[in-house]
Design a protein around this motif. Structure first.
Motif, PDB file in Angstrom:
ATOM      1  N   VAL A  19       6.348   0.020  -1.323  1.00 53.38           N
ATOM      2  CA  VAL A  19       5.175  -0.554  -1.985  1.00 53.38           C
ATOM      3  C   VAL A  19       4.042   0.480  -2.080  1.00 53.38           C
ATOM      4  CG1 VAL A  19       3.878  -1.599  -0.068  1.00 53.38           C
ATOM      5  CG2 VAL A  19       4.038  -2.791  -2.232  1.00 53.38           C
ATOM      6  N   ASN A  20       4.081   1.490  -1.246  1.00 53.01           N
ATOM      7  CA  ASN A  20       3.067   2.553  -1.308  1.00 53.01           C
ATOM      8  C   ASN A  20       3.318   3.522  -2.456  1.00 53.01           C
ATOM      9  OD1 ASN A  20       1.314   1.879   0.826  1.00 53.01           O
ATOM     10  ND2 ASN A  20       2.845   2.573   2.282  1.00 53.01           N
ATOM     11  N   ASN A  21       4.457   3.426  -3.119  1.00 50.69           N
ATOM     12  CA  ASN A  21       4.806   4.341  -4.201  1.00 50.69           C
ATOM     13  C   ASN A  21       4.700   3.700  -5.579  1.00 50.69           C
ATOM     14  OD1 ASN A  21       5.401   6.465  -2.398  1.00 50.69           O
ATOM     15  ND2 ASN A  21       7.391   5.548  -1.981  1.00 50.69           N
ATOM     16  N   LEU A  22       3.975   2.601  -5.681  1.00 49.50           N
ATOM     17  CA  LEU A  22       3.821   1.942  -6.976  1.00 49.50           C
ATOM     18  C   LEU A  22       3.031   2.842  -7.922  1.00 49.50           C
ATOM     19  CD1 LEU A  22       2.918  -1.670  -5.810  1.00 49.50           C
ATOM     20  CD2 LEU A  22       5.116  -0.852  -6.655  1.00 49.50           C
ATOM     21  N   THR A  23       3.396   2.820  -9.199  1.00 48.28           N
ATOM     22  CA  THR A  23       2.696   3.644 -10.182  1.00 48.28           C
ATOM     23  C   THR A  23       1.406   2.981 -10.657  1.00 48.28           C
ATOM     24  OG1 THR A  23       4.049   2.713 -11.942  1.00 48.28           O
ATOM     25  CG2 THR A  23       4.795   4.776 -10.978  1.00 48.28           C
ATOM     26  N   THR A  24       1.309   1.670 -10.513  1.00 48.49           N
ATOM     27  CA  THR A  24       0.114   0.917 -10.870  1.00 48.49           C
ATOM     28  C   THR A  24      -0.395   0.213  -9.618  1.00 48.49           C
ATOM     29  OG1 THR A  24       0.987   0.527 -13.082  1.00 48.49           O
ATOM     30  CG2 THR A  24      -0.798  -0.911 -12.364  1.00 48.49           C
ATOM     31  N   LYS A  25      -1.709   0.248  -9.414  1.00 49.34           N
ATOM     32  CA  LYS A  25      -2.292  -0.399  -8.243  1.00 49.34           C
ATOM     33  C   LYS A  25      -2.303  -1.914  -8.437  1.00 49.34           C
ATOM     34  CE  LYS A  25      -6.401  -0.564  -5.394  1.00 49.34           C
ATOM     35  NZ  LYS A  25      -7.795  -0.172  -5.251  1.00 49.34           N
ATOM     36  N   PRO A  26      -1.783  -2.656  -7.455  1.00 56.12           N
ATOM     37  CA  PRO A  26      -1.855  -4.127  -7.527  1.00 56.12           C
ATOM     38  C   PRO A  26      -3.307  -4.610  -7.496  1.00 56.12           C
ATOM     39  CG  PRO A  26      -0.255  -3.409  -5.889  1.00 56.12           C
ATOM     40  CD  PRO A  26      -1.028  -2.191  -6.299  1.00 56.12           C
ATOM     41  N   SER A  27      -3.501  -5.866  -7.881  1.00 53.37           N
ATOM     42  CA  SER A  27      -4.838  -6.458  -7.859  1.00 53.37           C
ATOM     43  C   SER A  27      -5.335  -6.590  -6.420  1.00 53.37           C
ATOM     44  CB  SER A  27      -4.812  -7.840  -8.516  1.00 53.37           C
ATOM     45  OG  SER A  27      -4.121  -8.755  -7.670  1.00 53.37           O
ATOM     46  N   ASN A  28      -6.622  -6.813  -6.269  1.00 48.07           N
ATOM     47  CA  ASN A  28      -7.188  -7.001  -4.931  1.00 48.07           C
ATOM     48  C   ASN A  28      -6.553  -8.184  -4.214  1.00 48.07           C
ATOM     49  OD1 ASN A  28      -8.890  -4.798  -5.119  1.00 48.07           O
ATOM     50  ND2 ASN A  28     -10.623  -5.996  -5.859  1.00 48.07           N
ATOM     51  N   GLU A  29      -6.281  -9.263  -4.944  1.00 49.48           N
ATOM     52  CA  GLU A  29      -5.652 -10.440  -4.342  1.00 49.48           C
ATOM     53  C   GLU A  29      -4.240 -10.107  -3.853  1.00 49.48           C
ATOM     54  OE1 GLU A  29      -7.102 -10.538  -7.453  1.00 49.48           O
ATOM     55  OE2 GLU A  29      -8.957 -11.457  -6.757  1.00 49.48           O
ATOM     56  N   GLU A  30      -3.507  -9.339  -4.646  1.00 51.22           N
ATOM     57  CA  GLU A  30      -2.153  -8.939  -4.253  1.00 51.22           C
ATOM     58  C   GLU A  30      -2.200  -8.022  -3.032  1.00 51.22           C
ATOM     59  OE1 GLU A  30       0.042  -9.093  -8.611  1.00 51.22           O
ATOM     60  OE2 GLU A  30      -1.139  -7.323  -8.080  1.00 51.22           O
ATOM     61  N   LEU A  31      -3.157  -7.113  -3.022  1.00 47.74           N
ATOM     62  CA  LEU A  31      -3.296  -6.216  -1.875  1.00 47.74           C
ATOM     63  C   LEU A  31      -3.677  -6.981  -0.608  1.00 47.74           C
ATOM     64  CD1 LEU A  31      -5.120  -3.202  -3.562  1.00 47.74           C
ATOM     65  CD2 LEU A  31      -2.762  -3.266  -2.732  1.00 47.74           C
ATOM     66  N   LYS A  79       8.557 -12.770   4.305  1.00 46.65           N
ATOM     67  CA  LYS A  79       7.671 -13.038   3.160  1.00 46.65           C
ATOM     68  C   LYS A  79       7.092 -11.737   2.611  1.00 46.65           C
ATOM     69  CE  LYS A  79       6.490 -17.746   4.305  1.00 46.65           C
ATOM     70  NZ  LYS A  79       5.981 -18.738   3.406  1.00 46.65           N
ATOM     71  N   TYR A  80       6.785 -10.800   3.503  1.00 48.50           N
ATOM     72  CA  TYR A  80       6.270  -9.500   3.076  1.00 48.50           C
ATOM     73  C   TYR A  80       7.317  -8.784   2.225  1.00 48.50           C
ATOM     74  CZ  TYR A  80       4.445  -4.757   3.161  1.00 48.50           C
ATOM     75  OH  TYR A  80       3.980  -3.519   2.781  1.00 48.50           O
ATOM     76  N   ILE A  81       8.547  -8.767   2.692  1.00 53.83           N
ATOM     77  CA  ILE A  81       9.632  -8.107   1.962  1.00 53.83           C
ATOM     78  C   ILE A  81       9.768  -8.702   0.567  1.00 53.83           C
ATOM     79  CG2 ILE A  81      12.142  -7.762   1.888  1.00 53.83           C
ATOM     80  CD1 ILE A  81      11.957  -7.734   5.054  1.00 53.83           C
ATOM     81  N   ALA A  82       9.805 -10.025   0.492  1.00 56.80           N
ATOM     82  CA  ALA A  82       9.950 -10.696  -0.811  1.00 56.80           C
ATOM     83  C   ALA A  82       8.756 -10.398  -1.713  1.00 56.80           C
ATOM     84  CB  ALA A  82      10.106 -12.204  -0.606  1.00 56.80           C
ATOM     85  N   TYR A  83       7.561 -10.456  -1.157  1.00 56.08           N
ATOM     86  CA  TYR A  83       6.355 -10.223  -1.959  1.00 56.08           C
ATOM     87  C   TYR A  83       6.281  -8.768  -2.410  1.00 56.08           C
ATOM     88  CZ  TYR A  83       1.615 -10.907  -3.620  1.00 56.08           C
ATOM     89  OH  TYR A  83       0.503 -10.989  -4.418  1.00 56.08           O
ATOM     90  N   ALA A  84       6.560  -7.851  -1.500  1.00 56.70           N
ATOM     91  CA  ALA A  84       6.546  -6.422  -1.848  1.00 56.70           C
ATOM     92  C   ALA A  84       7.558  -6.138  -2.944  1.00 56.70           C
ATOM     93  CB  ALA A  84       6.828  -5.574  -0.620  1.00 56.70           C
ATOM     94  N   ASN A  85       8.753  -6.708  -2.821  1.00 59.20           N
ATOM     95  CA  ASN A  85       9.776  -6.494  -3.844  1.00 59.20           C
ATOM     96  C   ASN A  85       9.360  -7.067  -5.187  1.00 59.20           C
ATOM     97  OD1 ASN A  85      11.483  -4.999  -2.203  1.00 59.20           O
ATOM     98  ND2 ASN A  85      12.593  -6.795  -1.493  1.00 59.20           N
ATOM     99  N   SER A  86       8.643  -8.197  -5.183  1.00 58.07           N
ATOM    100  CA  SER A  86       8.171  -8.764  -6.453  1.00 58.07           C
ATOM    101  C   SER A  86       7.120  -7.847  -7.083  1.00 58.07           C
ATOM    102  CB  SER A  86       7.621 -10.182  -6.258  1.00 58.07           C
ATOM    103  OG  SER A  86       6.366 -10.165  -5.611  1.00 58.07           O
ATOM    104  N   LEU A  87       6.287  -7.235  -6.265  1.00 59.76           N
ATOM    105  CA  LEU A  87       5.288  -6.294  -6.792  1.00 59.76           C
ATOM    106  C   LEU A  87       5.943  -5.009  -7.296  1.00 59.76           C
ATOM    107  CD1 LEU A  87       2.336  -6.658  -4.252  1.00 59.76           C
ATOM    108  CD2 LEU A  87       2.572  -7.678  -6.524  1.00 59.76           C
ATOM    109  N   ILE A  88       6.967  -4.574  -6.594  1.00 59.31           N
ATOM    110  CA  ILE A  88       7.698  -3.383  -7.020  1.00 59.31           C
ATOM    111  C   ILE A  88       8.315  -3.621  -8.402  1.00 59.31           C
ATOM    112  CG2 ILE A  88       9.730  -1.955  -6.527  1.00 59.31           C
ATOM    113  CD1 ILE A  88       8.916  -2.378  -3.480  1.00 59.31           C
ATOM    114  N   GLU A  89       8.886  -4.796  -8.592  1.00 60.28           N
ATOM    115  CA  GLU A  89       9.449  -5.141  -9.909  1.00 60.28           C
ATOM    116  C   GLU A  89       8.354  -5.232 -10.971  1.00 60.28           C
ATOM    117  OE1 GLU A  89      12.563  -5.609 -11.353  1.00 60.28           O
ATOM    118  OE2 GLU A  89      13.065  -4.520  -9.533  1.00 60.28           O
ATOM    119  N   LYS A  90       7.233  -5.812 -10.601  1.00 58.35           N
ATOM    120  CA  LYS A  90       6.129  -6.014 -11.534  1.00 58.35           C
ATOM    121  C   LYS A  90       5.477  -4.699 -11.957  1.00 58.35           C
ATOM    122  CE  LYS A  90       1.721  -8.527 -11.882  1.00 58.35           C
ATOM    123  NZ  LYS A  90       0.815  -9.458 -11.174  1.00 58.35           N
TER     124      LYS A  90
END
Length: 92
Positions: A19-31, A79-90
């Motif tokens: 999740v630290n290697n995302l090319t786009t920064k997630p929103s504040n709520e996601e973070l 839950k972290y794993i699932a959420y992180a993976n959803s952000l990685i896909e997004k």
């Protein structure tokens, strides 16, 4: 100080690194959600003193983590794993 690697959960460690290697920064709520689940997964319930009233960023993080009170470390990690993976896909 604990970290993801000390949990022994390889999927949790991988998600926290990926999740630290995302090319786009997630929103504040996601973070905030990532932060809260990560802290709950490592430390459990937040028993730290509340930050000062004008420490807005610290207060938001504190409150996000406090909302996870009662959730087990294992559940928070899953839950972290699932959420992180959803952000990685997004944001890949």
């Amino acid at each position: 100080m604990a970290d993801a690697e000390s949990t022994g959960n390889a999927a949790f460690v991988k998600a926290s690194q990926d999740v630290n290697n995302l090319t786009t920064k997630p929103s504040n709520e996601e973070l905030l959600e990532l932060y809260a689940l990560f802290k709950q997964g490592i430390f459990g319930d937040n028993d730290t003193p509340a930050p000062g009233m004008f420490e807005f960023k610290a207060k938001a993080k504190y409150n996000a983590w406090r909302e996870k009170a009662g959730m087990s470390k294992a559940e928070a990690q899953e839950k972290y794993i699932a959420y992180a993976n959803s952000l990685i896909e997004k944001y890949k």
